[in-house]
Structures are given as structure tokens and as C-alpha cells.
Scaffold this motif. Structure first.
Motif, PDB file in Angstrom:
ATOM      1  N   PRO A  11      -1.752  -0.811   4.970  1.00 34.40           N
ATOM      2  CA  PRO A  11      -2.492   0.222   4.660  1.00 34.40           C
ATOM      3  C   PRO A  11      -2.439   1.290   6.009  1.00 34.40           C
ATOM      4  CG  PRO A  11      -3.797  -1.551   4.520  1.00 34.40           C
ATOM      5  CD  PRO A  11      -2.373  -2.026   5.168  1.00 34.40           C
ATOM      6  N   THR A  12      -2.457   2.669   5.794  1.00 31.17           N
ATOM      7  CA  THR A  12      -2.448   3.704   6.867  1.00 31.17           C
ATOM      8  C   THR A  12      -3.683   3.913   7.592  1.00 31.17           C
ATOM      9  OG1 THR A  12      -3.194   5.367   5.289  1.00 31.17           O
ATOM     10  CG2 THR A  12      -1.005   4.968   5.513  1.00 31.17           C
ATOM     11  N   ASN A  13      -5.069   3.261   7.336  1.00 34.12           N
ATOM     12  CA  ASN A  13      -6.280   3.446   7.897  1.00 34.12           C
ATOM     13  C   ASN A  13      -6.386   4.854   8.300  1.00 34.12           C
ATOM     14  OD1 ASN A  13      -6.991   0.963   7.687  1.00 34.12           O
ATOM     15  ND2 ASN A  13      -5.264   0.169   9.148  1.00 34.12           N
TER      16      ASN A  13
ATOM     17  N   GLN B  84      -8.487   0.864   2.604  1.00 26.90           N
ATOM     18  CA  GLN B  84      -7.750   0.989   3.890  1.00 26.90           C
ATOM     19  C   GLN B  84      -6.901   2.099   4.026  1.00 26.90           C
ATOM     20  OE1 GLN B  84      -7.534  -2.848   5.866  1.00 26.90           O
ATOM     21  NE2 GLN B  84      -8.305  -3.596   4.157  1.00 26.90           N
ATOM     22  N   ASP B  85      -6.170   2.061   2.785  1.00 27.44           N
ATOM     23  CA  ASP B  85      -4.915   3.047   2.826  1.00 27.44           C
ATOM     24  C   ASP B  85      -5.603   4.482   2.858  1.00 27.44           C
ATOM     25  OD1 ASP B  85      -2.059   3.479   2.492  1.00 27.44           O
ATOM     26  OD2 ASP B  85      -2.796   4.257   0.624  1.00 27.44           O
TER      27      ASP B  85
ATOM     28  N   SER C  37      -5.612  10.850   4.276  1.00 23.45           N
ATOM     29  CA  SER C  37      -4.489  11.394   3.823  1.00 23.45           C
ATOM     30  C   SER C  37      -4.639  12.929   3.773  1.00 23.45           C
ATOM     31  CB  SER C  37      -4.318  11.278   2.097  1.00 23.45           C
ATOM     32  OG  SER C  37      -3.455  12.029   1.574  1.00 23.45           O
TER      33      SER C  37
ATOM     34  N   ALA D 288      -2.927   0.800  -3.585  1.00 23.99           N
ATOM     35  CA  ALA D 288      -2.572  -0.488  -3.452  1.00 23.99           C
ATOM     36  C   ALA D 288      -2.266  -1.362  -4.709  1.00 23.99           C
ATOM     37  CB  ALA D 288      -3.778  -1.420  -2.772  1.00 23.99           C
TER      38      ALA D 288
ATOM     39  N   ALA E 295      -6.789  -0.629  -0.995  1.00 17.36           N
ATOM     40  CA  ALA E 295      -6.545   0.754  -1.166  1.00 17.36           C
ATOM     41  C   ALA E 295      -7.760   1.699  -0.387  1.00 17.36           C
ATOM     42  CB  ALA E 295      -6.857   0.998  -2.692  1.00 17.36           C
TER      43      ALA E 295
ATOM     44  N   CYS F  12       0.800  -1.167   0.056  1.00 11.04           N
ATOM     45  CA  CYS F  12       0.078  -0.060  -0.042  1.00 11.04           C
ATOM     46  C   CYS F  12       0.841   1.267  -0.036  1.00 11.04           C
ATOM     47  CB  CYS F  12      -0.994  -0.127   1.133  1.00 11.04           C
ATOM     48  SG  CYS F  12      -2.348  -1.303   1.109  1.00 11.04           S
ATOM     49  N   GLY F  13       0.407   2.665  -0.177  1.00 11.48           N
ATOM     50  CA  GLY F  13       0.914   3.693  -0.161  1.00 11.48           C
ATOM     51  C   GLY F  13       1.975   3.992  -1.482  1.00 11.48           C
TER      52      GLY F  13
ATOM     53  N   GLY G 279      -5.377   7.329  -1.576  1.00 13.01           N
ATOM     54  CA  GLY G 279      -5.259   5.858  -1.245  1.00 13.01           C
ATOM     55  C   GLY G 279      -4.735   4.940  -2.275  1.00 13.01           C
TER      56      GLY G 279
ATOM     57  N   CYS H  23       0.402  -7.704   4.136  1.00 16.89           N
ATOM     58  CA  CYS H  23       0.640  -6.634   3.084  1.00 16.89           C
ATOM     59  C   CYS H  23       1.818  -5.527   3.717  1.00 16.89           C
ATOM     60  CB  CYS H  23      -0.743  -5.658   2.817  1.00 16.89           C
ATOM     61  SG  CYS H  23      -0.287  -4.109   1.900  1.00 16.89           S
TER      62      CYS H  23
END
Length: 798
Positions: free
Chosen positions: A520-522, A421-422, A525, A304, A419, A294-295, A302, A516
């Protein structure tokens, strides 16, 4: 929508068309009348199936379609659109009287057992309709064009197997797709070359099969004819051998390509059944290696990258406001807006080809919709996450097969979930997608006859297999599914086995998605817009919009927010790039829609304009009230300009709110000299009331004994009813008794709002109780345009 319905019609009809029928066939399905209650898509499948059955087109089975819904705990066949609003399942099924050929649907984590029950209900309905159609075909059907069927000769299959049979066994054992595909291409060219050198292949595509026909002649004079040795007497016709070289059969290049493809599929299926392993070395229930991160894109909200085997999908999530929602045209004509949509792209570069990039193909639209519906159940409600969510899934790598796009959008489901989640979308759970395949006739290759179900199939297994079954969901249930059959159909036990094996495959894929790296950042942004939802009184919406939208436009320009959306129920949604702009707009809207309370004190307020009868004072951004000339000073003023001018700042107190919401303010009530000059009010007697009224008319410079709330000056009524004076502006007396009464009223009603630069602030001890009772949200230290702030007060939102 039309593309999706056309796919529903095409997919079940295609496998019923007999091989070798090359006449162009077109089916047109027109919606000529629609009542808005009964969806026409399932009916169009049946209509197309009946049209083919009545026509001259050669086909194997009669096809009809139905929709199945789940309303409560009851399955409903062909439900109305109103019933579908409450349905937990949307299943479209097409099949014949004895088999299922296509299913597609969406559900909210429905178990495999419930899904099988729904398919059984749909199959029973299909069987009943097929019986009625069959009776109609016997009565009105046309003869089939069986004489137009052209198949490659059986001898060609033998030639191809003799030339490359042993090589195919070795080539199909190559694990990597690119070397395996190149080897298969080389074998195909080898077959074409050898058959051309032997004189079996003609460049002319119109050339058919030329058979060796012996010379036939009739015996005109039987008495004179002598039968020689070697001739065969067949009555009147004699077959005489001719000493010449036999003429070989001629095949077209297209026939050779078709036969090579069929032979390759046969050897591939045999390898899976006999050896128990597939081309890449996996067993029937094996899953390809999975890698995800991710990221990948730092500027996107977001992103992935999901890789499974040699298939790769890049999913990107973008967050926006309501203006980015997708608008959809439908048959009813009502505005349909989607706040979540997924766009699926399968570029030619992903398979190493050159092609024109234009409008999305029917497969891209269909597969993107299925992936979108698979992810939709895990999304939060708009109340919890008021964003428009757009997911773009682009296939960056796959095998060099056009039909491989049937499987790629399962990677889009997995990548899209990561994506989301990111991007910080609070999804309910993670889901994954998997594509299942099948080899049906296992007895032909030495099997026990039971269908062989394959997990996570590749493009070659999709092309050579008998089934393509895509399932998306989590460990507990299914959210979306789609199945296409390339043979005569499958039964419920086979489908049940495929669903259970797909459930195990999803569980293993989800376990790999947890690994992963980076994860993901969760969280949202920093580049994503900030959206705030607030509730105001529905009657106050017009104050925010203004005449012709001027007010809302001015707020947007003044604060720098991107958009302000209002709804009739009082919902206001503010979209901004950063928090500072958001807070400014929140303060302005709160002040515009606040409900002022009589007795509130406003400090350091600017005088906006002067009229002959008083001045207009801005107590909050966008909210003005009238301070009458009589309430401007304790002394009599001939005109307001003698005391103040535009731009001056004064302290005012709210003494009245009329029925139209207009505010009446008083500056005199806050002047310190008022307490010293005003005598105590007299007892409630008729004479004293008249004196007060007379003195107020004759000498405005004299201290007033009472200040009436009503415009018509009904002071007598107020004095006779002291309980009605609660919350209104009273005369301030130097008497201890009246001073205590005024203090009590201020404790009950005064809401102190301080402006920047005010030398003092008033804090009411009752503010905390008002905060609890008020329906609005407390606003503390919110900066406004002029630099003022609200301190220890509350902006009431109606």
C-alpha cells in the motif's frame, strides 16, 4: 435495516425446522409501537420463536433471542439505546435452553475471554426465557403437522452408496475446485442414469414411494376354503403368493439429488475425520495460500486485490466530502448519516453463471454490513481524517456454490483493509477475517467424539459442515463475528475452541498481508480531493453563508472549490480538487471572519463605492469599511468625488469598530502632511475642550487637535480619561512627545497587511506576540482574487 433484522430472525429458526417439511411458511414481524429506548430486533427473534412454537409447524426446539452489551465492566442483557451508546459490545444471541444457534455482533477489539463471558451471560438469559415459553406452549400450543413430513426412503441411500461410493472417495481427493466440482456433477448424472435405467426414478415429481403390497382378501366362506401348500393362514385373512415380477420402488429426481448431496457430505466428513486431511490437502487448522497486491487501479483513490486459495475479492476505496455520506432511515426519524460504508457485490460471473443484476440481495446486504462493522474500529476520527470513505468490494472469483457467499466477505475484510491503506487512510492497525467450520458427530466416522474445528473453510466444507463461524480482528482482539449452526446447537466449550483457533488463523493471515506486493502507498492519491478544516467564531458563520447562501456560492464559483460546509459550532470544511483552489478559499474565509483590531493599517485597498458621507473601502476580500469624508483628506472636501473615484486604491487605518462590527477607517491619519500641520494637543482643561469642539464645527479646514472615537463626538470624555484611548485613532502631532506616544500605540496595535503593488510595507515588532496570543492561524503570502497577499501579518479568525 429491515433486511438485517430479518436475517437475524431467519438464521436461528431455519436449522430447527424438521427435514422433509416442504410447506411454505411465512413469518411476519411487525413493529407496531416503539418507545425509542428498547431496540426491537432481539425482541423480534423471540416473538418469531414463540409464534413457531405455538403454531402447527413442526420444529425441534424453542428459539429466543437477546442482546448483550458491555457498559463499563458490566454485561447488560437487553440494554437500552442510551446504554448502547456507551457499550463496547453489541452482541445478539439466539438459542434454545441447552444450546447456541446464532450469534452476531461487533466490538472494539474485545478479547476472546471477554466474548465468551458475554455469550455465557446471554445463554443464561435465553434459558430463562425458554422456560417461560415452554410453559406457554404446553398451555396454548397446537398439535404439530408431523404427518406432512416426507423424507427420501432409506433404501435410496443404499443404492446411491453402492453406485458411486468408491468413486466419491477418489473424487473428494481432487485438490482443485473446478475439476472436483465437474467430477461430482458427473457422478450425480451417473446415479440418475443408472437408477432411471433400472426403473427406480420417475420423471413425475409428484410420484411418491410405491411399495410392494401383497394381495389381501377376506375369506367369505371359511368352511369351503382349503389352505394350499405355501399359503400362510393368518386367521380370517390369507396371504396367497402370486407368481409375478416384483414392482420396484419409484423415486423422484429431487429425492435422488437430495440423497446424493447427503451422501457426498457424509463421505467428505468421513475423509476429514479419518484421514485428517481435507479435499485440498490441508489439515484442520490449515490456511489456504494467500496473495495480495495494491494499486491495481491507477485512477482509483485506493485499490487492493486479495486472493486466498481460489477466492478473490477486489476492494476499491473512494474518498469524498460530507455530501457523499450515506443517509439512513431509522425508526426514530432522526437523520442518520454514515461517513463510512462498505458495499459488497457478489456477481453471478464470479461463479461462472448468468444472472440478472438488480438490487443487492439480502446476503450481500448482511455480509457487507458485517465487513463494514469489522473495519470501522480501525478508522481515524473525523477530526483527524475529515473524509467520507466508501469501500466497494466485488467478488471476482469463487467456487461454483451459491452458499459460498457466506465466506467471501471475509476476503472483503482483508482486501478492504489493504485498500484503505493504499488510499492513505491512517488506520489504527491491520485486521483480517477468517471463516471457521466444524464437524460435530465425529464418532460416526471413527473419531473420538470431540468436535473437529476447521480453519478457513471452503464452500463445500460450509455446505457439508455443521457450523459457519466468521471472526474478524487483529492479533489482540475481535471487531466483528457471526456464527450460524446447522445442527441442534453448540456449547460454550466448542465456541471457545473455535475462537482460539480463529485467533491463530488471523495472526497467520495478517503475516501474509504484510507481504503484499506492491505494498500500500499509505498516502493520499493525487486524484483524491483535498479537505481542510478551520475554526471560526460561531457568530461569523453567517458572514460566510450570506443571504440565502449567496456568499458561500460566490466563494465556490470564484475559487473553484467543490464544496464549503459550515456547522453551528464554527467548523468550516473546505473540499477542493487542488491546493491552489483551497488556499484561495481559505484566504477569503479568513478575511471574512477575521477580527480587525483598532490601529491596523491596510495598504493599497480598493474603493468599492462612494456615498455623500464618505467612501467604502475593501480592506480584504469581502470586508469593507467606511472612510468618512472627514477622514479622507487633511483638507476640507465638499464631496468625496473631488479626491477619489471608484476603483482607486488608498491606504487606510482602522480607527473604530462599533457594536455591530462595522469598521470606520481613516486615510487622513496616514498622510505625511498631517504630522507637519497638526499642533500638539492642549492640556485637559474645560476651556480648551470647548475651543476644540467649536473650531471643528466652524472651520473643517483647520488642523484638528483631536479626533474622537465616538460617533457623537464626545471628545471631552476621551481627554479626561487617557487610558480609554488605548487602541483608538488619535490626532497626530508634530510634537516629539505626541509623536512618541503615537509610535508606542502603533507598536502595540498596528497589524501591517500589504497589498501587491504597495511601495512600502509596515512591520510591527509586536506581531510575533500577537501571533502567539491569537486564537487564529497565521496566514503568510496567501494569494487572493485581486492578486494581493498578506505579508508579515496575521488573519485573525474569530
Amino acid at each position: 435495516m429491515q433486511v438485517l433484522v430479518c436475517r437475524l430472525i431467519d438464521r436461528p429458526l431455519r436449522p430447527t425446522m424438521l427435514k422433509g417439511f416442504y410447506h411454505e411458511t411465512q413469518i411476519l414481524s411487525w413493529v407496531l409501537s416503539y418507545d425509542g429506548l428498547h431496540s426491537p430486533d432481539a425482541l423480534s427473534i423471540t416473538a418469531a420463536g414463540v409464534a413457531v412454537a405455538l403454531s402447527e409447524v413442526p420444529h425441534s426446539k424453542i428459539i429466543v433471542g437477546v442482546r448483550v452489551g458491555l457498559v463499563g465492566d458490566k454485561f447488560v442483557v437487553n440494554p437500552t439505546t442510551k446504554e448502547m451508546d456507551d457499550s463496547e459490545l453489541d452482541l445478539v444471541l439466539a438459542g434454545s435452553d441447552d444450546a447456541i444457534l446464532m450469534i452476531e455482533g461487533y466490538c472494539n477489539f474485545l478479547s476472546e475471554e471477554k466474548l465468551i463471558q458475554a455469550v455465557k451471560v446471554g445463554q443464561d438469559a435465553v434459558r430463562a426465557i425458554c422456560n417461560e415459553v415452554e410453559a406457554l406452549v404446553k398451555k396454548c400450543g397446537k398439535p404439530k403437522m408431523l404427518d406432512t413430513i416426507k423424507l427420501p426412503p432409506p433404501e435410496l441411500y443404499k443404492h446411491v452408496e453402492e453406485i458411486v461410493g468408491e468413486d466419491l472417495v477418489k473424487v473428494l481427493q481432487i485438490k482443485n475446485k473446478i475439476p472436483r466440482r465437474k467430477a461430482l456433477t458427473a457422478l450425480e448424472e451417473k446415479v440418475q442414469t443408472i437408477l432411471t435405467e433400472k426403473g427406480y426414478v420417475s420423471k413425475d415429481e409428484t410420484v411418491g414411494t410405491t411399495e410392494l403390497v401383497p394381495d389381501l382378501f377376506e375369506d367369505e366362506d371359511e368352511d369351503e376354503e382349503v389352505v394350499l401348500d405355501g399359503e400362510v393362514d393368518e386367521g380370517d385373512v390369507h396371504i396367497r403368493p402370486i407368481p409375478r415380477k416384483p414392482i420396484p420402488l419409484l423415486y423422484s429426481e429431487v429425492d435422488v439429488k437430495l440423497v446424493f448431496k447427503d451422501v457426498t457430505s457424509k463421505f467428505l466428513r468421513r475423509r476429514i475425520v479419518e484421514g485428517g486431511k481435507r479435499s485440498d490437502g490441508r489439515y484442520a487448522d490449515g490456511i489456504r495460500p494467500i496473495n495480495s497486491r495494491c494499486g491495481l487501479l491507477p485512477r482509483a483513490h485506493g485499490s487492493a486485490l486479495f486472493t486466498r486459495g481460489e477466492t478473490q475479492a477486489l476492494a476499491v476505496v473512494t474518498l469524498g466530502d460530507k455530501q457523499m455520506a450515506q443517509r439512513i432511515d431509522n425508526l426514530v426519524g432522526d437523520d442518520d448519516v454514515k461517513s463510512f460504508y462498505l458495499q459488497y457485490t457478489f456477481p453471478p460471473s464470479s461463479v461462472g453463471e448468468v444472472g440478472r443484476i438488480g438490487a443487492p440481495s439480502r446476503r450481500e446486504i448482511g455480509h457487507g454490513t458485517l465487513a463494514e462493522r469489522a473495519l470501522e474500529p480501525i478508522l481515524p476520527s473525523e477530526d483527524k481524517f475529515p473524509y467520507t470513505i466508501r469501500v466497494e468490494s466485488t467478488i471476482t472469483e469463487t467456487i461454483n456454490l451459491p452458499l459460498s457467499s457466506n465466506l467471501l466477505f471475509m476476503a472483503s475484510v482483508c482486501g478492504g483493509c489493504l485498500a484503505l491503506q493504499d488510499a492513505g487512510v491512517p488506520i489504527k492497525c491491520s485486521i483480517a477475517g477468517i471463516a471457521m467450520g466444524m464437524v460435530l458427530d465425529t464418532e460416526e466416522f471413527g473419531g473420538d467424539g470431540a468436535p473437529l474445528i476447521l480453519s478457513d473453510i471452503t464452500g463445500s466444507e460450509d455446505a457439508s459442515g455443521d457450523m459457519d463461524f466468521k471472526v474478524a480482528g487483529n492479533e489482540d482482539g475481535v471487531t466483528a463475528f457471526q456464527m450460524d449452526i446447522k445442527v441442534g446447537g453448540i456449547t460454550l466449550p466448542v465456541m471457545e475452541k473455535a475462537l482460539l483457533q480463529a485467533k491463530d488463523g488471523r495472526r497467520r493471515i495478517l503475516a501474509e498481508m504484510i507481504k503484499c506486493l506492491p505494498p500500500p502507498t499509505n498516502r493520499l492519491s493525487k486524484y483524491a480531493p483535498v479537505i481542510h478544516i478551520m475554526k471560526v467564531s460561531p457568530e461569523k458563520i453567517n458572514l460566510i453563508i450570506g443571504s440565502g447562501g449567496k456568499k458561500v456560492k460566490s466563494i465556490i464559483e470564484e475559487t473553484g472549490v467543490e464544496a464549503i460546509e459550515t456547522e453551528d459550532d464554527g467548523t468550516v470544511k473546505i473540499t477542493a480538487k487542488d491546493l491552489s483552489c483551497l488556499e484561495k478559499s481559505k484566504a477569503i474565509i479568513s478575511n471574512l471572519t477575521m477580527v480587525p483590531t483598532v490601529g491596523d493599517i491596510y495598504r493599497n485597498c480598493e474603493i468599492k463605492s462612494i456615498a455623500p458621507y464618505g467612501v467604502f473601502v475593501e480592506i480584504a476580500p469581502g470586508r469593507e469599511g467606511l472612510c468618512h469624508i472627514s477622514e479622507l483628506s487633511s483638507n476640507w472636501l465638499p464631496k468625496a468625488e473631488d479626491a477619489v473615484k471608484v476603483g482607486d486604491r488608498i491606504d487606510v487605518k482602522l480607527i473604530e469598530v462599533n457594536d455591530k462590527g462595522q469598521l470606520r477607517l481613516s486615510h487622513k491619519a496616514l498622510l505625511p502632511e498631517t504630522n507637519a500641520e497638526n499642533p500638539p494637543a492642549k492640556p485637559d482643561t474645560g476651556d480648551s475642550t470647548k475651543d476644540v469642539a467649536a473650531s471643528s464645527k466652524t472651520d473643517r479646514s483647520m488642523p484638528k487637535k483631536s479626533v474622537s472615537v465616538s460617533k457623537d463626538g464626545a471628545a471631552e470624555e476621551k481627554i479626561q480619561h487617557p487610558k480609554d484611548t488605548v487602541g483608538t485613532q488619535k490626532a497626530v502631532s508634530s510634537s516629539k512627545g505626541y509623536a512618541a506616544e503615537d509610535t508606542l500605540l502603533s507598536q502595540r496595535k498596528v497589524k501591517a497587511i500589504k497589498r501587491t503593488g504597495s511601495p512600502s510595507k509596515e512591520v510591527s515588532p509586536i506581531n510575533k506576540e500577537r501571533t502567539k496570543k491569537s486564537t487564529g492561524k497565521a496566514v503568510s503570502s496567501i494569494s487572493t482574487k485581486d492578486g494581493s497577499s498578506l505579508v508579515d501579518g496575521e488573519a485573525k479568525v474569530g
